[in-house]
Design a protein around this motif. Structure first.
Motif, PDB file in Angstrom:
ATOM      1  N   ARG A   1      -2.223  -2.069  12.478  1.00  0.00           N
ATOM      2  CA  ARG A   1      -1.194  -2.027  11.432  1.00  0.00           C
ATOM      3  C   ARG A   1      -1.501  -0.926  10.412  1.00  0.00           C
ATOM      4  O   ARG A   1      -0.583  -0.226   9.950  1.00  0.00           O
ATOM      5  CB  ARG A   1      -1.108  -3.373  10.712  1.00  0.00           C
ATOM      6  N   ALA A   2      -2.771  -0.743  10.091  1.00  0.00           N
ATOM      7  CA  ALA A   2      -3.131   0.327   9.140  1.00  0.00           C
ATOM      8  C   ALA A   2      -2.689   1.675   9.706  1.00  0.00           C
ATOM      9  O   ALA A   2      -2.162   2.527   8.982  1.00  0.00           O
ATOM     10  CB  ALA A   2      -4.635   0.318   8.886  1.00  0.00           C
ATOM     11  N   PHE A   3      -2.875   1.835  11.019  1.00  0.00           N
ATOM     12  CA  PHE A   3      -2.487   3.096  11.666  1.00  0.00           C
ATOM     13  C   PHE A   3      -0.962   3.240  11.676  1.00  0.00           C
ATOM     14  O   PHE A   3      -0.415   4.242  11.230  1.00  0.00           O
ATOM     15  CB  PHE A   3      -3.034   3.130  13.087  1.00  0.00           C
ATOM     16  N   LYS A   4      -0.271   2.165  12.148  1.00  0.00           N
ATOM     17  CA  LYS A   4       1.202   2.237  12.244  1.00  0.00           C
ATOM     18  C   LYS A   4       1.824   2.486  10.866  1.00  0.00           C
ATOM     19  O   LYS A   4       2.768   3.262  10.722  1.00  0.00           O
ATOM     20  CB  LYS A   4       1.745   0.936  12.835  1.00  0.00           C
ATOM     21  N   TYR A   5       1.283   1.815   9.850  1.00  0.00           N
ATOM     22  CA  TYR A   5       1.835   1.945   8.489  1.00  0.00           C
ATOM     23  C   TYR A   5       1.680   3.393   8.013  1.00  0.00           C
ATOM     24  O   TYR A   5       2.564   3.948   7.365  1.00  0.00           O
ATOM     25  CB  TYR A   5       1.117   0.992   7.546  1.00  0.00           C
TER      26      TYR A   5
ATOM     27  N   GLY B   1       4.314   5.555   9.735  1.00  0.00           N
ATOM     28  CA  GLY B   1       5.712   5.169   9.532  1.00  0.00           C
ATOM     29  C   GLY B   1       6.377   4.547  10.742  1.00  0.00           C
ATOM     30  O   GLY B   1       7.599   4.603  10.882  1.00  0.00           O
ATOM     31  N   GLN B   2       5.573   3.953  11.607  1.00  0.00           N
ATOM     32  CA  GLN B   2       6.161   3.282  12.775  1.00  0.00           C
ATOM     33  C   GLN B   2       6.101   1.759  12.580  1.00  0.00           C
ATOM     34  O   GLN B   2       5.221   1.257  11.872  1.00  0.00           O
ATOM     35  CB  GLN B   2       5.383   3.663  14.048  1.00  0.00           C
ATOM     36  N   PRO B   3       7.003   1.024  13.245  1.00  0.00           N
ATOM     37  CA  PRO B   3       6.997  -0.448  13.097  1.00  0.00           C
ATOM     38  C   PRO B   3       5.729  -1.065  13.676  1.00  0.00           C
ATOM     39  O   PRO B   3       5.142  -0.518  14.614  1.00  0.00           O
ATOM     40  CB  PRO B   3       8.237  -0.886  13.887  1.00  0.00           C
TER      41      PRO B   3
ATOM     42  N   TYR C   1       0.842  -1.209   0.000  1.00  0.00           N
ATOM     43  CA  TYR C   1       0.000   0.000   0.000  1.00  0.00           C
ATOM     44  C   TYR C   1       0.868   1.247   0.000  1.00  0.00           C
ATOM     45  O   TYR C   1       1.989   1.230   0.486  1.00  0.00           O
ATOM     46  CB  TYR C   1      -0.887   0.045   1.253  1.00  0.00           C
ATOM     47  N   ARG C   2       0.328   2.353  -0.500  1.00  0.00           N
ATOM     48  CA  ARG C   2       1.014   3.645  -0.332  1.00  0.00           C
ATOM     49  C   ARG C   2       0.860   4.065   1.126  1.00  0.00           C
ATOM     50  O   ARG C   2      -0.144   3.768   1.781  1.00  0.00           O
ATOM     51  CB  ARG C   2       0.364   4.697  -1.245  1.00  0.00           C
ATOM     52  N   ARG C   3       1.831   4.774   1.636  1.00  0.00           N
ATOM     53  CA  ARG C   3       1.789   5.196   3.054  1.00  0.00           C
ATOM     54  C   ARG C   3       0.597   6.116   3.305  1.00  0.00           C
ATOM     55  O   ARG C   3       0.033   6.142   4.389  1.00  0.00           O
ATOM     56  CB  ARG C   3       3.082   5.946   3.414  1.00  0.00           C
TER      57      ARG C   3
END
Ligand code: SDX
Length: 393
Positions: A139-143, A146-148, A89-91
């Protein structure tokens, strides 16, 4: 009447059907999950216990609750190859686009539980979705920031697992606030099910064709995304930010009444409630608790929201049209205070509503008289006519 046809399986073109799960009395502002009032469940129960109730029809015994809770928490991890999927996905993708794509793709990773005719597979798929939605949402939020990715910690409760996956970082310890975990759990309860709303009807219609459960829930997420439905919490907060201060409220009240102005008060009105949405009352209390806990109770947006609510509840236009705040009016302020960006609000709605969608889908699939849904229409197009060659047009 025009537009209302009766056809199998007992649907009308308004999409009504029989169900034993959730009861709403829109005029009285009543909402019952399997007979239990929403305010009593929000006050005394947990999202995992309410999930069991929605799925099975009865509150669990202590043993049943422990076993169900353990089962859900043991399925919170995602297949390792999902990492590659996510990184495609795009960030800057909207997290709801990520949710629609990822939940639909679960059928590609967990195809051993897609056979809707196998009760065991249906149960496994249901548990997997309830368990994995928080992991996917986090994960959608972290991605997006830009966080692991943070792995679930199964010793925590459902809401705490989720909050930790959203807000913990590898560089330091993170302890979930019990007050925020309780508020998050209560918000999940409030959003868990709501009879035959647009997204639930979408899930039922998709399921009536025999589509696998992951595809049906992905269809529900797509429908929930709309600003007239689940997207209203994001739209309501954006509206409060646009209003900005109490002195600008009259201008927006005027616009909401202007038939030539498409502006609507986001978080107000409802297709069914013509009284105060009982969830909004609990949401407003929770909002104040969270803002108090976080020391931001003077949040200017809360001041705007409270004044807007006061004015609207007294305004003859809104009184006559029976427009009251709905659950989305206060949820956005609460979620923003907890640290979620507005794009994540509908993701949290979808996370909670997954158990309602699954309960409604299961009820339909287990109905032996169930047939494919087939809405009809009132045809208003051209009557039959002969083809004309282009030389004669
Ligand atoms: C959810 O269905 C569910 O259960 C959904 C939900 C769930 O849990 O699944 O409860 C979640 O979607 C809650 C609703 C969130 N949406 C919003 O807050 C968006 C803002 N609300 C409006 O878009 C609207 O209220 C709807 C779409 C929710 C309902 O619209 P309707 O069907 O037109 O409502 P209505 O028939 O009761 O409207 C009566 C009148 C109409 O004017 P007239 O045609 O009589 O002149 O009130 C007007 C409407 O135009 N009106 C509004 C208004 N909502 C309705 N006017 C100004 N602001 C509003 N918000």
């Amino acid at each position: 009447d025009a537009g209302v046809f009766t056809y199998d399986p007992g649907f009308t073109s308004t999409g009504s059907c029989e169900s034993q799960i959730t009861y709403i009395d829109g005029d009285e502002g009543v909402l019952l999950y399997r007979g239990y009032p929403i305010d009593q469940l929000a006050e005394n129960s947990s999202f995992i216990e309410v999930s069991y109730l929605l799925l099975h029809g009865e509150l669990p015994s202590a043993k049943e609750l422990e076993e169900f809770d353990w089962t859900i928490r043991r399925h919170t991890m995602l297949h390792d190859q999902f990492d590659q999927f996510f990184r495609g996905y795009r960030r800057d993708a909207h997290p709801m686009a990520v949710m629609v794509g990822t939940v639909g793709a679960l059928a590609a990773f967990y195809h051993d539980s897609t056979d809707i005719n196998d009760p065991k597979a249906r149960t496994i798929a249901s548990h997997r979705m309830i368990a994995k939605m928080p992991t996917i949402a986090a994960r959608a939020f972290k991605y997006s920031v830009g966080q692991p990715f943070i792995s679930p910690r199964n010793e925590l409760d459902y809401a705490s697992i989720f909050l930790r996956m959203c807000f913990a970082v590898p560089a330091e310890d993170y302890v979930v606030s019990p007050t925020l975990a309780r508020a998050m759990d209560r918000i999940f309860i409030l959003h868990a099910d709501h009879e035959q709303n647009a997204s639930t009807s979408t899930v039922r219609l998709a399921g009536s064709s025999g589509a696998n459960p992951f595809a049906c829930i992905a269809a529900g997420i797509a429908s929930l995304w709309g600003p007239a439905h689940g997207g209203a919490n994001e739209a309501a907060l954006n509206m409060l930010e646009e209003i900005g201060s109490v002195d600008r409220i009259p201008e927006y009240i005027k616009r909401a009444k202007d038939k030539d102005d498409p502006f609507r008060l986001m978080g107000f009105g409802h297709r069914v409630y013509k009284n105060y949405d009982p969830r909004a009352k609990v949401m407003r209390t929770t909002c104040h608790e969270v803002l108090d806990e976080l020391g931001v109770k003077n949040d200017p947006l809360l001041q705007v929201a409270m004044e807007l609510e006061r004015i609207a509840l007294e305004d003859p236009y809104f009184v006559e049209k029976k427009l009251y705040p709905n659950i989305d009016f206060y949820s956005g302020i609460t979620l923003r205070a907890m640290g979620f960006p507005t794009e994540m609000f509908t993701v949290l709605f979808a996370l909670a509503r997954t158990v309602g969608w699954i309960a409604q889908w299961s009820e339909m699939i287990e109905d032996p008289t169930q047939k494919i849904g087939r809405p009809r229409q009132v045809f208003t197009g051209a009557t039959e006519r002969a083809y004309l060659p282009v030389s004669k047009r």
